[in-house]
Design an enzyme around this catalytic site. Sequence first.
Site, short mmCIF file in Angstrom:
data_model
loop_
_atom_site.label_atom_id
_atom_site.label_comp_id
_atom_site.label_asym_id
_atom_site.label_seq_id
_atom_site.Cartn_x
_atom_site.Cartn_y
_atom_site.Cartn_z
N TYR A 1 0.84 -1.20 0.00
CA TYR A 1 0.00 0.00 0.00
C TYR A 1 0.87 1.24 0.00
O TYR A 1 2.08 1.17 0.24
CB TYR A 1 -0.95 0.01 1.20
CG TYR A 1 -0.28 0.27 2.53
CD1 TYR A 1 0.47 -0.72 3.17
CD2 TYR A 1 -0.36 1.52 3.14
CE1 TYR A 1 1.11 -0.47 4.38
CE2 TYR A 1 0.26 1.77 4.35
CZ TYR A 1 0.99 0.78 4.96
OH TYR A 1 1.62 1.04 6.15
N LYS B 1 6.54 -1.81 1.92
CA LYS B 1 5.35 -1.23 2.58
C LYS B 1 4.18 -2.18 2.37
O LYS B 1 3.25 -1.91 1.60
CB LYS B 1 5.06 0.16 2.02
CG LYS B 1 4.21 1.02 2.93
CD LYS B 1 4.20 2.48 2.48
CE LYS B 1 3.20 3.32 3.23
NZ LYS B 1 3.61 3.67 4.59
N GLU C 1 12.42 2.78 14.52
CA GLU C 1 11.38 3.67 14.03
C GLU C 1 10.15 3.44 14.89
O GLU C 1 10.18 2.64 15.82
CB GLU C 1 11.10 3.47 12.54
CG GLU C 1 10.61 2.09 12.15
CD GLU C 1 10.37 1.96 10.62
OE1 GLU C 1 10.12 2.97 9.95
OE2 GLU C 1 10.43 0.82 10.13
N LEU D 1 11.13 1.31 7.18
CA LEU D 1 10.48 1.76 5.96
C LEU D 1 11.26 2.96 5.42
O LEU D 1 11.58 3.88 6.17
CB LEU D 1 9.04 2.19 6.26
CG LEU D 1 8.29 2.58 4.98
CD1 LEU D 1 7.81 1.33 4.26
CD2 LEU D 1 7.15 3.51 5.29
#
Lengths: 280, 280
Positions: free
Chosen positions: B32, B144, B176, B200
């Site tokens: 996505y 992702k 993260e 990411l």
Amino acid sequence: MSTVYLNGRFVPEAEAGISPLDRGFLFADAIYEVVRYDRGRPYRLAEHLTRMREGLEAIRIAATPDFFGPAGEKLLEANGLADADAFVYAQVSRGAAPRYHAFPPAGTTPTVFAFARRVDPPPPPEGGRAILLTDERWGRCDIKSVMLLPNVLAAQKAREARAIDAILVRDGFALEATKANLFLVSKGVLRTAPNGPRILPGVTRGAAIDAARKIGLAIEERAFRVEEMFSAQEVFLASTTMWTYSLVEIEGRPVGGGKPGPVARMIREALVEEFRGARV
Amino acid sequence: MSTVYLNGRFVPEAEAGISPLDRGFLFADAIYEVVRYDRGRPYRLAEHLTRMREGLEAIRIAATPDFFGPAGEKLLEANGLADADAFVYAQVSRGAAPRYHAFPPAGTTPTVFAFARRVDPPPPPEGGRAILLTDERWGRCDIKSVMLLPNVLAAQKAREARAIDAILVRDGFALEATKANLFLVSKGVLRTAPNGPRILPGVTRGAAIDAARKIGLAIEERAFRVEEMFSAQEVFLASTTMWTYSLVEIEGRPVGGGKPGPVARMIREALVEEFRGARV
């Protein structure tokens, strides 16, 4: 056209629709189970239900896993599988809601989906080949969640290598395959990785250990390294859809003398007998 | 009632249905993107499209990410968001097929789903609190994908601790958050974990680095340990929906002197300016 179960209703597969905002679709926020049925009688149903309940608790979905039972039997009947060797797949997601990571508002209804299918024919009796891949899965493989993209990618690589499955390796340890637990027999001892966050606590894994114990084998639940498979007498997979399946080659090198071994066969026979005998 | 996009059609959300056999639902077999729009103009669209293309290639879904463009604009219009600060979420799964792990037969059509929503109001200007959690995610966080159950569970724990987010820690490194990249400022140097399989490659992460460089800051893409956050001048999150957001407390201990710092503010101002200026 098969009939599936969706949120309490039995509908033709082509008419079954879930919201694309379902958290199972957006977040892999769902767990599932696969129960095998011999002519309508489930195999080790209580263990599947316990695992499903534990999975729901682990990810905190408030749903009662009462699907397998009358609904499962009805699903088998609706698909002409009441007299077959078949399985029921059931999945529970946290339901559809506006997309935010944290849990949706109270009142969001979990989605329950299930389908039934005939068990695939067993793979060739001469045993199978496997490849080795780095285990890229998340840290809670003990939860039977739909976090399966790494399993998908590994299964595809196995297929392209004309292998039956891929053995997932983490820190040098051969833990399990993409949809089966992994065993070896070394010096007469049956070994498999211990239950814990790195593997699925397979129902057939437990059944195979039970069967081996009855046969009188020593059992050791301790992870083994890749190289130990090459000096083992036998290496085999275990899953509810295959029972046991001997590996005869891993990454092009023979294992188990290049042919299926007696322990995998004895355990498989015991499991099949239990499965057929589960009929009361 | 919002309008969503599903496989080429614009339909009311309540009427949008995907098959429960969609591999996005069964296997987390989907990727996505989320693109932010200033009054109909997308922010760094090319980078989102590149990442989407790379994600599709990485998991080998044969689809062209041509969604964001006329279709994205139409979706904003249909939802009365053409003049708003809004985002478009788009997801591509491998499509619906009988459930087997390996890729489905050729001809299986990927599912493309998208929705638009107004950007949430920014969190309070005084900065936020974070908790620390073990990073349980899979080995390819650079893709992702919808492999987000660990992010869901972590975001929920953060909410219950009344924190803005959870910082995910692997092997002692603070990598993260559940939906944002993580930065610190130490001795005048801006630091963040390097791109790679553990994080990411955030579009706003890259934009923040660009902005910091223009401001004249030294930049170091090197992972930092949990304890380094407590001696840093600033710690902040960066994401497309928040730009930057200062953390003032982690696990109950103050960071950044307990108040938002100037670097996070300067970068956020630069990003907002770029966003507004993206309008041509």
